[in-house]
Design a protein around this motif. Structure first.
Motif, PDB file in Angstrom:
ATOM      1  N   TRP A 186     -10.821  10.350  15.616  1.00 54.21           N
ATOM      2  CA  TRP A 186      -9.483  10.657  16.400  1.00 54.21           C
ATOM      3  C   TRP A 186      -9.220   9.618  17.519  1.00 54.21           C
ATOM      4  CZ3 TRP A 186      -9.708  12.143  21.577  1.00 54.21           C
ATOM      5  CH2 TRP A 186      -8.476  12.531  22.447  1.00 54.21           C
ATOM      6  N   ARG A 187     -10.257   9.375  18.270  1.00 55.48           N
ATOM      7  CA  ARG A 187     -10.106   8.356  19.306  1.00 55.48           C
ATOM      8  C   ARG A 187      -9.785   6.963  18.596  1.00 55.48           C
ATOM      9  NH1 ARG A 187     -14.785   9.299  21.366  1.00 55.48           N
ATOM     10  NH2 ARG A 187     -15.853   7.415  20.762  1.00 55.48           N
ATOM     11  N   LEU A 188     -10.222   6.616  17.450  1.00 59.00           N
ATOM     12  CA  LEU A 188      -9.880   5.354  16.762  1.00 59.00           C
ATOM     13  C   LEU A 188      -8.540   5.347  16.122  1.00 59.00           C
ATOM     14  CD1 LEU A 188     -10.688   2.569  15.233  1.00 59.00           C
ATOM     15  CD2 LEU A 188     -11.492   4.138  13.563  1.00 59.00           C
ATOM     16  N   ALA A 189      -7.988   6.593  15.749  1.00 56.33           N
ATOM     17  CA  ALA A 189      -6.614   6.737  15.366  1.00 56.33           C
ATOM     18  C   ALA A 189      -5.534   6.347  16.147  1.00 56.33           C
ATOM     19  CB  ALA A 189      -6.534   8.145  14.485  1.00 56.33           C
ATOM     20  N   GLY A 190      -5.820   6.634  17.471  1.00 55.56           N
ATOM     21  CA  GLY A 190      -4.699   6.441  18.230  1.00 55.56           C
ATOM     22  C   GLY A 190      -4.294   4.893  18.490  1.00 55.56           C
ATOM     23  N   PRO A 191      -5.246   4.123  18.772  1.00 57.89           N
ATOM     24  CA  PRO A 191      -4.487   2.653  19.016  1.00 57.89           C
ATOM     25  C   PRO A 191      -4.475   2.194  17.794  1.00 57.89           C
ATOM     26  CG  PRO A 191      -6.858   2.917  19.476  1.00 57.89           C
ATOM     27  CD  PRO A 191      -6.392   4.359  19.359  1.00 57.89           C
ATOM     28  N   TRP A 192      -5.196   2.556  16.450  1.00 56.06           N
ATOM     29  CA  TRP A 192      -5.233   1.892  15.204  1.00 56.06           C
ATOM     30  C   TRP A 192      -3.682   2.199  14.753  1.00 56.06           C
ATOM     31  CZ3 TRP A 192      -9.429  -0.453  12.757  1.00 56.06           C
ATOM     32  CH2 TRP A 192      -9.105  -0.928  11.485  1.00 56.06           C
TER      33      TRP A 192
END
Length: 226
Positions: A186-192
Motif C-alpha cells: 500500500w505504501r509503495l502504491a501511493g507514489p508509484w
C-alpha cells in the motif's frame, strides 16, 4: 507518449477506465481523436511497446492500463462513498491500492485468500492503510515482471496472513516469490501510481521507481528492476 496523438490516446484510455471502469475500443478512440482505426491501432501498439499500457493477446484491444484492468481479475474495487457507484477490477493486490491512489479515493477491496478460499474484504485509501495482518505475495522478481505482465499481476495476491502465504508457497511454488506486508505494498502504491491520472503525467524513470522500492524496504536482487 512521444507525440500529441499518442498522449491523447493514452489519456483517453485512462480517463475512460477511471470514470467508467472499462477500456475504450479502438473504434471509440479513433472517433474521439478524429483519426482512423488503423492509425489508432498503431499508436496503441507503440504505447504497449513503451509499457504505457497492455494489449490483449490478439493485440486488438486494451487489456490493462496500470493500475486499471479492463477484464475481470481477482480483485473488485469500489468507493467507500455510497453515492459513487463506480467499480473497477483490480489486476492484483498492488494495483488495487494503486486505483485508490490514482483516484485519491478511499475504497473497499474484495478478493479471496488463495490458500483457504476465505473471502477477504478490506478498506484502504491514500491515508488509510489496510489491516496489518494481511500479506501480499509477489510471484516473480521485478526483472521478470514484464516477461508476461498479465500473468505476473494475476499472481500478486492478498492472503489472510503471512502464514497462509507461506503455506501456499510451500505447496505450490517452493522457494519462489516474495511475501510482503500488505501495508508495505500500500505504501509503495501511493507514489508509484498516485500521479497516473495527472494531466502532466510523465513516465517514471527506472531510477525513480527503484528508489521508491528501496524507500519501502523492498531491496536486494528480487527487487532489482531491469
Amino acid at each position: 507518449m512521444n507525440t500529441p496523438d499518442s498522449r491523447r490516446v493514452r489519456d483517453l484510455v485512462y480517463e475512460t477506465l477511471a470514470s467508467e471502469g472499462r477500456a475504450p475500443s479502438v473504434a471509440e478512440l479513433a472517433r474521439r481523436t478524429r483519426s482512423t482505426t488503423e492509425a489508432t491501432q498503431k499508436i496503441l501498439h507503440e504505447l504497449a511497446e513503451a509499457h504505457a499500457l497492455v494489449l490483449t493477446a490478439d493485440g486488438d484491444a486494451v487489456r490493462m492500463a496500470h493500475p486499471f484492468t479492463a477484464a475481470p481479475m481477482a480483485f473488485v474495487v469500489t468507493p467507500l462513498d455510497g453515492h459513487d457507484d463506480r467499480r473497477w477490477w483490480g489486476g492484483c493486490a498492488w494495483d488495487s491500492f494503486g486505483i485508490s491512489a490514482a483516484l485519491d479515493l478511499d475504497v473497499r477491496i474484495d478478493t479471496a485468500c488463495p490458500q483457504c478460499g476465505t473471502p477477504i474484504a478490506y478498506q484502504a485509501g491514500p491515508r488509510l492503510p489496510p489491516p496489518a495482518e494481511l500479506a501480499v505475495r509477489f510471484p516473480r522478481p521485478a526483472g521478470e515482471w514484464w516477461d508476461d505482465v498479465v500473468a505476473t499481476c494475476t499472481m500478486i495476491r492478498t492472503f489472510c496472513d503471512r502464514g497462509h502465504a507461506e503455506r501456499w508457497t510451500a505447496d505450490n511454488a517452493p522457494g519462489g516469490g516474495y511475501i510482503a506486508e500488505a501495508a508495505t505494498v500500500w505504501r509503495l502504491a501511493g507514489p508509484w501510481y498516485g500521479d497516473r491520472l495527472d494531466p502532466g503525467f510523465q513516465p517514471h524513470s527506472r531510477e525513480h521507481n527503484q528508489r521508491l522500492l528501496d524507500e519501502c524496504g523492498l531491496t536486494g536482487p528480487f527487487w532489482r528492476l531491469p
